[in-house]
Write a protein that holds these residues in place. Sequence first.
Motif, short mmCIF file in Angstrom:
data_model
loop_
_atom_site.label_atom_id
_atom_site.label_comp_id
_atom_site.label_asym_id
_atom_site.label_seq_id
_atom_site.Cartn_x
_atom_site.Cartn_y
_atom_site.Cartn_z
N THR A 136 34.57 78.91 27.47
CA THR A 136 33.14 78.84 27.18
C THR A 136 32.43 77.97 28.21
O THR A 136 32.89 76.87 28.50
CB THR A 136 32.91 78.24 25.78
N GLN A 137 31.34 78.47 28.75
CA GLN A 137 30.58 77.67 29.71
C GLN A 137 29.86 76.55 28.96
O GLN A 137 29.07 76.80 28.06
CB GLN A 137 29.57 78.53 30.46
N ILE A 138 30.15 75.31 29.35
CA ILE A 138 29.55 74.15 28.71
C ILE A 138 28.31 73.68 29.46
O ILE A 138 27.32 73.28 28.85
CB ILE A 138 30.58 73.01 28.60
N ASN B 166 28.60 62.24 28.48
CA ASN B 166 28.83 62.77 27.14
C ASN B 166 27.63 62.44 26.25
O ASN B 166 27.44 61.28 25.87
CB ASN B 166 30.11 62.17 26.57
N LEU C 134 38.93 66.25 28.80
CA LEU C 134 38.72 67.35 29.76
C LEU C 134 40.00 68.09 30.11
O LEU C 134 39.99 68.96 30.98
CB LEU C 134 38.09 66.81 31.04
N VAL D 139 35.34 63.33 24.39
CA VAL D 139 35.74 64.64 24.90
C VAL D 139 36.90 64.45 25.88
O VAL D 139 36.84 63.61 26.77
CB VAL D 139 34.56 65.35 25.61
N TYR E 153 33.70 74.79 32.29
CA TYR E 153 34.17 75.64 31.21
C TYR E 153 35.18 74.87 30.37
O TYR E 153 36.02 74.14 30.91
CB TYR E 153 34.87 76.89 31.76
N ASP E 154 35.11 75.02 29.06
CA ASP E 154 36.10 74.37 28.20
C ASP E 154 37.39 75.20 28.20
O ASP E 154 37.44 76.28 28.81
CB ASP E 154 35.54 74.13 26.79
N PRO E 155 38.46 74.73 27.55
CA PRO E 155 39.73 75.47 27.61
C PRO E 155 39.66 76.89 27.06
O PRO E 155 40.49 77.74 27.41
CB PRO E 155 40.67 74.61 26.77
N PRO F 188 30.52 71.57 18.98
CA PRO F 188 30.89 71.88 20.36
C PRO F 188 30.73 70.67 21.26
O PRO F 188 29.97 69.75 20.98
CB PRO F 188 29.88 72.99 20.73
N ALA F 189 31.49 70.68 22.35
CA ALA F 189 31.41 69.58 23.31
C ALA F 189 30.01 69.48 23.90
O ALA F 189 29.35 70.49 24.14
CB ALA F 189 32.45 69.78 24.40
N TRP G 83 40.11 71.87 30.98
CA TRP G 83 38.79 72.37 31.33
C TRP G 83 38.86 72.92 32.75
O TRP G 83 39.73 72.55 33.55
CB TRP G 83 37.76 71.25 31.26
#
Length: 228
Positions: free
Chosen positions: A134-136, A58, A66, A64, A129-131, A31-32, A69
């Motif tokens: 999901t909350q990063i 990062n 974005l 990564v 949030y990723d695409p 995961p990022a 995102w």
Amino acid sequence: MEQRRTPAPRGVRSISIIVFLYLTVCSGAAPASVIIDEIMQNPAVVSDARGEWFELFNTGAAVVDLYHWRIADLGTDSHVVNAHVIVPVRGYAVLARAGSGSGNGGAAADYVYGGDIVLGNGADQLVLYDPAGTQIDRVAWDGGPGFPDPNGASMALLDPGLDNDVGGSWTVSTTPFGDGDLGTPGSANFASFSDPPPQAAVPAPAPWGLLVLPAGWLLLRSRAPQRA
């Protein structure tokens, strides 16, 4: 005419297990690992509408992108990144309300989100949030009781290993940049951010082989060590 199997060479035992795969084997990508590490919510040399920005760091072992995102708060602010913004390994990306050539106080912006995101001088939040939705990462500051409450300086995370949603993990920047406000947009807050990532241990070879065959079949081949 029945064919006879050729026996395996002496000293080598061979067991082949063929299993039909019902599920696709996933790539297993990590995961990022992007964190919010610096926030300029209250600039002094320019207006908030021009001088607000935040920085991402990062912490992972892969770059990564974005693109797509989403940046948001816990209210109505929301913006989807519509360009390819690359955050290098152990590197930074600065996302700003105004571009570098728009009188933003001197922060070199990698991406401009405009007025969709407003960083409150009091209590507010910043969520990534990723695409996939999901909350990063998330930082929710309180405007003074627990978090720093600077004017003309950014809030800076003390160390990338700290919980950035805890006020005690942050301090007020003291390094001048651009037109005179204090912060480190696009560079390390402190020396700890520049430490090289830990090297992963190389696992020993497994005593079996793995081969994915056509039509979704998996072959596992166990092999005993050859005798000298």
